[in-house]
Design a protein around this motif. Structure first.
Motif, PDB file in Angstrom:
ATOM      1  N   GLU A  66      25.186  10.621   2.210  1.00 59.52           N
ATOM      2  CA  GLU A  66      26.549  10.372   1.758  1.00 59.52           C
ATOM      3  C   GLU A  66      27.062   9.016   2.256  1.00 59.52           C
ATOM      4  O   GLU A  66      27.729   8.284   1.519  1.00 59.52           O
ATOM      5  CB  GLU A  66      27.472  11.496   2.246  1.00 59.52           C
ATOM      6  N   GLU A  67      26.743   8.671   3.487  1.00 62.54           N
ATOM      7  CA  GLU A  67      27.169   7.387   4.040  1.00 62.54           C
ATOM      8  C   GLU A  67      26.526   6.227   3.279  1.00 62.54           C
ATOM      9  O   GLU A  67      27.181   5.222   2.989  1.00 62.54           O
ATOM     10  CB  GLU A  67      26.792   7.310   5.521  1.00 62.54           C
ATOM     11  N   ALA A  68      25.253   6.378   2.919  1.00 68.96           N
ATOM     12  CA  ALA A  68      24.573   5.331   2.148  1.00 68.96           C
ATOM     13  C   ALA A  68      25.195   5.183   0.766  1.00 68.96           C
ATOM     14  O   ALA A  68      25.372   4.066   0.256  1.00 68.96           O
ATOM     15  CB  ALA A  68      23.085   5.654   2.031  1.00 68.96           C
ATOM     16  N   GLU A  69      25.575   6.309   0.140  1.00 67.39           N
ATOM     17  CA  GLU A  69      26.222   6.263  -1.167  1.00 67.39           C
ATOM     18  C   GLU A  69      27.588   5.566  -1.076  1.00 67.39           C
ATOM     19  O   GLU A  69      27.940   4.754  -1.934  1.00 67.39           O
ATOM     20  CB  GLU A  69      26.385   7.672  -1.729  1.00 67.39           C
ATOM     21  N   ARG A  70      28.364   5.872  -0.014  1.00 65.71           N
ATOM     22  CA  ARG A  70      29.665   5.229   0.170  1.00 65.71           C
ATOM     23  C   ARG A  70      29.496   3.727   0.382  1.00 65.71           C
ATOM     24  O   ARG A  70      30.273   2.930  -0.166  1.00 65.71           O
ATOM     25  CB  ARG A  70      30.396   5.841   1.365  1.00 65.71           C
ATOM     26  N   ALA A  71      28.492   3.329   1.140  1.00 63.21           N
ATOM     27  CA  ALA A  71      28.257   1.902   1.390  1.00 63.21           C
ATOM     28  C   ALA A  71      27.855   1.198   0.102  1.00 63.21           C
ATOM     29  O   ALA A  71      28.306   0.078  -0.178  1.00 63.21           O
ATOM     30  CB  ALA A  71      27.171   1.728   2.446  1.00 63.21           C
ATOM     31  N   ALA A  72      27.028   1.843  -0.727  1.00 64.46           N
ATOM     32  CA  ALA A  72      26.618   1.251  -1.995  1.00 64.46           C
ATOM     33  C   ALA A  72      27.815   1.120  -2.935  1.00 64.46           C
ATOM     34  O   ALA A  72      27.979   0.107  -3.627  1.00 64.46           O
ATOM     35  CB  ALA A  72      25.512   2.084  -2.633  1.00 64.46           C
ATOM     36  N   ALA A  73      28.685   2.137  -2.958  1.00 64.50           N
ATOM     37  CA  ALA A  73      29.871   2.094  -3.809  1.00 64.50           C
ATOM     38  C   ALA A  73      30.822   0.990  -3.339  1.00 64.50           C
ATOM     39  O   ALA A  73      31.401   0.256  -4.154  1.00 64.50           O
ATOM     40  CB  ALA A  73      30.574   3.439  -3.793  1.00 64.50           C
ATOM     41  N   ALA A  74      30.992   0.846  -2.035  1.00 63.94           N
ATOM     42  CA  ALA A  74      31.867  -0.202  -1.498  1.00 63.94           C
ATOM     43  C   ALA A  74      31.307  -1.586  -1.822  1.00 63.94           C
ATOM     44  O   ALA A  74      32.056  -2.493  -2.163  1.00 63.94           O
ATOM     45  CB  ALA A  74      32.025  -0.029   0.003  1.00 63.94           C
ATOM     46  N   ALA A  75      29.997  -1.740  -1.752  1.00 60.52           N
ATOM     47  CA  ALA A  75      29.372  -3.030  -2.068  1.00 60.52           C
ATOM     48  C   ALA A  75      29.549  -3.342  -3.552  1.00 60.52           C
ATOM     49  O   ALA A  75      29.836  -4.495  -3.921  1.00 60.52           O
ATOM     50  CB  ALA A  75      27.896  -3.016  -1.695  1.00 60.52           C
ATOM     51  N   ALA A  76      29.394  -2.337  -4.414  1.00 56.83           N
ATOM     52  CA  ALA A  76      29.569  -2.549  -5.846  1.00 56.83           C
ATOM     53  C   ALA A  76      31.028  -2.898  -6.154  1.00 56.83           C
ATOM     54  O   ALA A  76      31.315  -3.765  -6.997  1.00 56.83           O
ATOM     55  CB  ALA A  76      29.143  -1.306  -6.620  1.00 56.83           C
ATOM     56  N   GLU A  77      31.965  -2.242  -5.477  1.00 59.09           N
ATOM     57  CA  GLU A  77      33.394  -2.504  -5.692  1.00 59.09           C
ATOM     58  C   GLU A  77      33.743  -3.921  -5.224  1.00 59.09           C
ATOM     59  O   GLU A  77      34.484  -4.641  -5.892  1.00 59.09           O
ATOM     60  CB  GLU A  77      34.230  -1.479  -4.930  1.00 59.09           C
ATOM     61  N   ALA A  78      33.198  -4.336  -4.101  1.00 56.58           N
ATOM     62  CA  ALA A  78      33.479  -5.677  -3.565  1.00 56.58           C
ATOM     63  C   ALA A  78      32.878  -6.734  -4.501  1.00 56.58           C
ATOM     64  O   ALA A  78      33.472  -7.797  -4.717  1.00 56.58           O
ATOM     65  CB  ALA A  78      32.891  -5.822  -2.176  1.00 56.58           C
ATOM     66  N   GLU A  79      31.728  -6.445  -5.093  1.00 52.68           N
ATOM     67  CA  GLU A  79      31.092  -7.377  -6.018  1.00 52.68           C
ATOM     68  C   GLU A  79      31.908  -7.508  -7.297  1.00 52.68           C
ATOM     69  O   GLU A  79      32.085  -8.607  -7.818  1.00 52.68           O
ATOM     70  CB  GLU A  79      29.666  -6.882  -6.329  1.00 52.68           C
ATOM     71  N   SER A  80      32.413  -6.400  -7.804  1.00 49.13           N
ATOM     72  CA  SER A  80      33.204  -6.473  -9.029  1.00 49.13           C
ATOM     73  C   SER A  80      34.569  -7.146  -8.765  1.00 49.13           C
ATOM     74  O   SER A  80      35.098  -7.817  -9.639  1.00 49.13           O
ATOM     75  CB  SER A  80      33.435  -5.060  -9.609  1.00 49.13           C
ATOM     76  N   ALA A  81      35.118  -7.003  -7.587  1.00 47.95           N
ATOM     77  CA  ALA A  81      36.383  -7.653  -7.234  1.00 47.95           C
ATOM     78  C   ALA A  81      36.183  -9.156  -7.080  1.00 47.95           C
ATOM     79  O   ALA A  81      37.106  -9.934  -7.355  1.00 47.95           O
ATOM     80  CB  ALA A  81      36.945  -7.051  -5.950  1.00 47.95           C
ATOM     81  N   ALA A  82      34.997  -9.579  -6.648  1.00 45.73           N
ATOM     82  CA  ALA A  82      34.714 -10.999  -6.449  1.00 45.73           C
ATOM     83  C   ALA A  82      34.555 -11.726  -7.778  1.00 45.73           C
ATOM     84  O   ALA A  82      34.767 -12.923  -7.857  1.00 45.73           O
ATOM     85  CB  ALA A  82      33.456 -11.174  -5.604  1.00 45.73           C
ATOM     86  N   GLU A  83      34.223 -11.017  -8.817  1.00 44.04           N
ATOM     87  CA  GLU A  83      34.037 -11.643 -10.136  1.00 44.04           C
ATOM     88  C   GLU A  83      35.334 -11.873 -10.749  1.00 44.04           C
ATOM     89  O   GLU A  83      36.090 -12.471 -11.104  1.00 44.04           O
ATOM     90  CB  GLU A  83      33.212 -10.729 -11.044  1.00 44.04           C
TER      91      GLU A  83
END
Length: 124
Positions: free
Chosen positions: A107-124
């Motif tokens: 679950e922690e790995a999934e949350r980290a992956a989701a946060a990374a994807a969200e940060a990437e989409s916010a940076a675009e």
């Protein structure tokens, strides 16, 4: 007479050197042996030519007669192509975390992956 192909220790204290010998299984490790068939010097680097020296013809002769190599020498002989490589048993799973800890890590790995994807989409 049960024959073993094994390591006989020599060398000084903290400076090991081994002879690869064929001996009666009842004889002591460094005791009487029938024939010396090689040497092993663990102090040399693994890629050094004189780390393991084998008399291949003598080893094949003794294996054909029925001499049994020790576990360490089975691995050495398999690396040199003298015998088939042994099947290694799979490690037990006792050292792995229990089910709940594995679930939390997933679950922690999934949350980290989701946060990374969200940060990437916010940076675009």
């Amino acid at each position: 007479m049960a024959l073993k192909i094994r390591l006989a220790r020599g060398g000084a204290k903290k400076r090991p050197f081994y002879r690869i010998v064929v001996a009666d299984a009842r004889c002591p490790r460094d005791g009487r042996f029938i024939e010396k068939v090689g040497t092993y010097n663990p102090l040399l680097p693994t890629d050094h030519a004189e780390r393991i020296l084998l008399n291949v013809e003598a080893i094949q002769k003794w294996l054909a007669v029925g001499a049994q190599p020790t576990d360490r020498l089975v691995r050495v002989f398999a690396d040199k192509g003298l015998i088939a490589a042994p099947v290694r048993a799979e490690q037990t799973k006792k050292s792995q975390p229990k089910a709940k800890a594995q679930q939390r890590a997933k679950e922690e790995a999934e949350r980290a992956a989701a946060a990374a994807a969200e940060a990437e989409s916010a940076a675009e």
